[in-house]
Write a protein that holds these residues in place. Structure first.
Motif, PDB file in Angstrom:
ATOM      1  N   MET A 164      -4.803  -1.422   2.260  1.00  0.00           N
ATOM      2  CA  MET A 164      -4.193  -1.884   3.496  1.00  0.00           C
ATOM      3  C   MET A 164      -5.131  -2.864   4.189  1.00  0.00           C
ATOM      4  O   MET A 164      -6.317  -2.578   4.334  1.00  0.00           O
ATOM      5  CB  MET A 164      -3.984  -0.699   4.445  1.00  0.00           C
ATOM      6  N   VAL A 165      -4.581  -3.988   4.628  1.00  0.00           N
ATOM      7  CA  VAL A 165      -5.334  -4.908   5.471  1.00  0.00           C
ATOM      8  C   VAL A 165      -4.602  -4.981   6.805  1.00  0.00           C
ATOM      9  O   VAL A 165      -3.457  -5.426   6.874  1.00  0.00           O
ATOM     10  CB  VAL A 165      -5.447  -6.308   4.850  1.00  0.00           C
ATOM     11  N   GLY A 166      -5.278  -4.522   7.854  1.00  0.00           N
ATOM     12  CA  GLY A 166      -4.675  -4.463   9.181  1.00  0.00           C
ATOM     13  C   GLY A 166      -4.529  -3.020   9.623  1.00  0.00           C
ATOM     14  O   GLY A 166      -3.804  -2.250   8.993  1.00  0.00           O
ATOM     15  N   GLY A 167      -5.209  -2.682  10.704  1.00  0.00           N
ATOM     16  CA  GLY A 167      -5.182  -1.298  11.174  1.00  0.00           C
ATOM     17  C   GLY A 167      -4.424  -1.107  12.462  1.00  0.00           C
ATOM     18  O   GLY A 167      -4.587  -0.082  13.132  1.00  0.00           O
ATOM     19  N   GLY A 168      -3.562  -2.072  12.826  1.00  0.00           N
ATOM     20  CA  GLY A 168      -2.773  -1.959  14.033  1.00  0.00           C
ATOM     21  C   GLY A 168      -1.519  -1.135  13.821  1.00  0.00           C
ATOM     22  O   GLY A 168      -1.413  -0.349  12.872  1.00  0.00           O
ATOM     23  N   VAL A 169      -0.545  -1.322  14.696  1.00  0.00           N
ATOM     24  CA  VAL A 169       0.681  -0.521  14.649  1.00  0.00           C
ATOM     25  C   VAL A 169       1.379  -0.665  13.306  1.00  0.00           C
ATOM     26  O   VAL A 169       1.710   0.326  12.648  1.00  0.00           O
ATOM     27  CB  VAL A 169       1.623  -0.923  15.800  1.00  0.00           C
ATOM     28  N   PHE A 170       1.609  -1.911  12.873  1.00  0.00           N
ATOM     29  CA  PHE A 170       2.327  -2.109  11.618  1.00  0.00           C
ATOM     30  C   PHE A 170       1.501  -1.639  10.423  1.00  0.00           C
ATOM     31  O   PHE A 170       2.048  -1.105   9.455  1.00  0.00           O
ATOM     32  CB  PHE A 170       2.713  -3.584  11.455  1.00  0.00           C
ATOM     33  N   GLY A 171       0.202  -1.843  10.479  1.00  0.00           N
ATOM     34  CA  GLY A 171      -0.644  -1.371   9.396  1.00  0.00           C
ATOM     35  C   GLY A 171      -0.565   0.133   9.234  1.00  0.00           C
ATOM     36  O   GLY A 171      -0.469   0.645   8.104  1.00  0.00           O
ATOM     37  N   ARG A 172      -0.588   0.851  10.346  1.00  0.00           N
ATOM     38  CA  ARG A 172      -0.484   2.315  10.277  1.00  0.00           C
ATOM     39  C   ARG A 172       0.871   2.743   9.736  1.00  0.00           C
ATOM     40  O   ARG A 172       0.978   3.709   8.968  1.00  0.00           O
ATOM     41  CB  ARG A 172      -0.750   2.925  11.650  1.00  0.00           C
ATOM     42  N   HIS A 173       1.926   2.030  10.126  1.00  0.00           N
ATOM     43  CA  HIS A 173       3.253   2.356   9.609  1.00  0.00           C
ATOM     44  C   HIS A 173       3.302   2.153   8.104  1.00  0.00           C
ATOM     45  O   HIS A 173       3.828   2.999   7.359  1.00  0.00           O
ATOM     46  CB  HIS A 173       4.314   1.478  10.279  1.00  0.00           C
ATOM     47  N   HIS A 174       2.776   1.033   7.623  1.00  0.00           N
ATOM     48  CA  HIS A 174       2.760   0.777   6.179  1.00  0.00           C
ATOM     49  C   HIS A 174       1.974   1.865   5.453  1.00  0.00           C
ATOM     50  O   HIS A 174       2.415   2.385   4.426  1.00  0.00           O
ATOM     51  CB  HIS A 174       2.126  -0.583   5.897  1.00  0.00           C
ATOM     52  N   ALA A 175       0.799   2.190   5.987  1.00  0.00           N
ATOM     53  CA  ALA A 175      -0.039   3.206   5.342  1.00  0.00           C
ATOM     54  C   ALA A 175       0.689   4.537   5.225  1.00  0.00           C
ATOM     55  O   ALA A 175       0.628   5.206   4.175  1.00  0.00           O
ATOM     56  CB  ALA A 175      -1.341   3.369   6.132  1.00  0.00           C
ATOM     57  N   ALA A 176       1.395   4.917   6.278  1.00  0.00           N
ATOM     58  CA  ALA A 176       2.123   6.189   6.255  1.00  0.00           C
ATOM     59  C   ALA A 176       3.213   6.184   5.186  1.00  0.00           C
ATOM     60  O   ALA A 176       3.455   7.213   4.526  1.00  0.00           O
ATOM     61  CB  ALA A 176       2.738   6.463   7.630  1.00  0.00           C
ATOM     62  N   LYS A 177       3.869   5.030   4.993  1.00  0.00           N
ATOM     63  CA  LYS A 177       4.908   4.948   3.958  1.00  0.00           C
ATOM     64  C   LYS A 177       4.303   5.090   2.570  1.00  0.00           C
ATOM     65  O   LYS A 177       4.866   5.780   1.707  1.00  0.00           O
ATOM     66  CB  LYS A 177       5.663   3.622   4.062  1.00  0.00           C
ATOM     67  N   TYR A 178       3.167   4.453   2.328  1.00  0.00           N
ATOM     68  CA  TYR A 178       2.515   4.562   1.021  1.00  0.00           C
ATOM     69  C   TYR A 178       2.119   6.004   0.724  1.00  0.00           C
ATOM     70  O   TYR A 178       2.243   6.477  -0.411  1.00  0.00           O
ATOM     71  CB  TYR A 178       1.269   3.682   0.963  1.00  0.00           C
ATOM     72  N   MET A 179       1.638   6.697   1.744  1.00  0.00           N
ATOM     73  CA  MET A 179       1.145   8.059   1.531  1.00  0.00           C
ATOM     74  C   MET A 179       2.254   9.024   1.139  1.00  0.00           C
ATOM     75  O   MET A 179       1.978  10.094   0.582  1.00  0.00           O
ATOM     76  CB  MET A 179       0.433   8.535   2.794  1.00  0.00           C
ATOM     77  N   ARG A 180       3.501   8.659   1.424  1.00  0.00           N
ATOM     78  CA  ARG A 180       4.623   9.535   1.076  1.00  0.00           C
ATOM     79  C   ARG A 180       5.170   9.263  -0.325  1.00  0.00           C
ATOM     80  O   ARG A 180       6.034  10.001  -0.803  1.00  0.00           O
ATOM     81  CB  ARG A 180       5.760   9.356   2.096  1.00  0.00           C
ATOM     82  N   LEU A 181       4.679   8.216  -0.976  1.00  0.00           N
ATOM     83  CA  LEU A 181       5.222   7.840  -2.280  1.00  0.00           C
ATOM     84  C   LEU A 181       4.456   8.517  -3.412  1.00  0.00           C
ATOM     85  O   LEU A 181       3.217   8.497  -3.427  1.00  0.00           O
ATOM     86  CB  LEU A 181       5.147   6.323  -2.463  1.00  0.00           C
ATOM     87  N   PRO A 182       5.148   9.124  -4.358  1.00  0.00           N
ATOM     88  CA  PRO A 182       4.456   9.755  -5.497  1.00  0.00           C
ATOM     89  C   PRO A 182       3.768   8.704  -6.359  1.00  0.00           C
ATOM     90  O   PRO A 182       4.291   7.599  -6.567  1.00  0.00           O
ATOM     91  CB  PRO A 182       5.601  10.436  -6.263  1.00  0.00           C
ATOM     92  N   GLY A 183       2.598   9.044  -6.842  1.00  0.00           N
ATOM     93  CA  GLY A 183       1.865   8.155  -7.731  1.00  0.00           C
ATOM     94  C   GLY A 183       1.122   7.038  -7.031  1.00  0.00           C
ATOM     95  O   GLY A 183       0.578   6.154  -7.688  1.00  0.00           O
ATOM     96  N   VAL A 184       1.090   7.053  -5.689  1.00  0.00           N
ATOM     97  CA  VAL A 184       0.400   6.027  -4.917  1.00  0.00           C
ATOM     98  C   VAL A 184      -0.730   6.662  -4.124  1.00  0.00           C
ATOM     99  O   VAL A 184      -0.548   7.679  -3.464  1.00  0.00           O
ATOM    100  CB  VAL A 184       1.364   5.304  -3.952  1.00  0.00           C
ATOM    101  N   THR A 185      -1.902   6.076  -4.198  1.00  0.00           N
ATOM    102  CA  THR A 185      -3.066   6.558  -3.461  1.00  0.00           C
ATOM    103  C   THR A 185      -3.496   5.502  -2.452  1.00  0.00           C
ATOM    104  O   THR A 185      -3.686   4.335  -2.817  1.00  0.00           O
ATOM    105  CB  THR A 185      -4.243   6.854  -4.403  1.00  0.00           C
TER     106      THR A 185
END
Length: 305
Positions: free
Chosen positions: A1-22
């Motif tokens: 992830m590049v960007g730790g603001g609102v949208f960055g946190r939203h993207h990170a949360a989506k990745y964390m819910r996906l199987p096979g993605v770290t």
């Protein structure tokens, strides 16, 4: 992830819910953002996005629009698939370069035009007959986000992406009026487009409105389709069969589709060439607004009629 603001946190949360993605790491220049992300997402954090080059298979770029081209170029060159928030870039030459580079290196490059997933799910993009007239309104109160660019690249570009999927052919006429409230960037723009086939498009975008509104009206020869993106409701007086706008998580859908495209070696729903076209029209609108003269005042401009 590049960007730790609102949208960055939203993207990170989506990745964390996906199987096979770290979630390997997050890069954010702000020490407060790094601290918050380290606590909530429990992933390594870096101050400099360059530290992630060559260390990740895919990346979301959720940084100010003016930085997109440089960061996307670097990650593609390092062999990383990229999902970048809109716009793809702020300069047409830079966008063309990114499109070429992604093709040359054979990597997935897609752009965060999430409303496209709502349209695709509903069947609104399935028809062969283009609308005769399109009206788009996208407005909301001032948040301070996206202020490194004007409201056309910040908000209106979402509707421009949809318009280009609905109306074929090139833009043949552009006019626009704008006003600025917070600094030198445009905060409210009303624009009119004409397409080669005769279709007309009216767009209004504001980030200084009192209330939020996200709507689109499509006028066909046999009736109209009125869409409210906030309530996810559709009124349809045409003969077209439109499915309900049941997609409640367009961002989650776009992130998942990006990962699937990478894993399958395919292309994402939003191709970089399409994001480039939306950018080109956005820049034409900005030029037309500047030519007409940008008003610096708290007075609102008229909604499209």
């Amino acid at each position: 992830m590049v960007g730790g603001g609102v949208f960055g946190r939203h993207h990170a949360a989506k990745y964390m819910r996906l199987p096979g993605v770290t979630l390997t790491a997050i890069a954010a220049p702000s020490s407060d953002a790094r601290r918050q992300n380290a606590m909530t997402l429990r992933a390594p954090v870096f101050a400099d996005w360059h530290d992630l080059l060559g260390q990740v298979d895919l990346v979301s770029v959720c940084t100010p629009a003016s930085t997109h081209a440089e960061i996307v170029r670097a990650f593609l060159s390092a062999g990383t698939h990229v999902l970048v928030e809109k716009p793809i870039a702020t300069d047409l030459d830079e966008a063309d370069e990114l499109v070429r580079l992604a093709s040359e290196v054979g990597l997935v490059l897609t752009v965060g035009h999430q409303e496209r997933y709502v349209f695709a799910q509903s069947g609104l993009l399935d028809g062969d007959e283009p609308p005769l007239h399109v009206e788009c309104v996208r407005a909301g109160p001032w948040t301070g986000r996206g202020a490194d660019v004007g409201v056309v690249l910040d908000l209106m570009i979402h509707d421009l992406d949809l318009v280009h999927r609905l109306v074929p052919g090139p833009v043949t006429g552009v006019s626009a009026v704008a006003r600025s409230v917070h600094g030198g960037m445009t905060d409210e723009v009303s624009a009119k487009l004409e397409f080669e086939g005769g279709a007309r498009v009216d767009l209004f975008a504001s980030r200084v409105a009192e209330t939020r509104k996200r709507s689109m009206r499509l006028v066909y020869g046999d009736g109209t389709i009125d869409i409210d993106f906030l309530t996810r409701t559709v009124r349809n007086s045409t003969g077209r069969q439109i499915r309900p706008l049941a997609l409640r998580d367009p961002l989650g859908e776009s992130v998942a589709a990006f990962v699937t495209a990478v894993q399958a070696g395919g292309t994402a729903l939003v191709r970089p060439e399409e994001a480039r076209d939306a950018l080109e029209t956005a820049l034409l609108i900005e030029d037309a607004a500047l030519l007409a003269g940008v008003t610096a005042s708290p007075e609102g401009i008229a909604l499209v009629a």
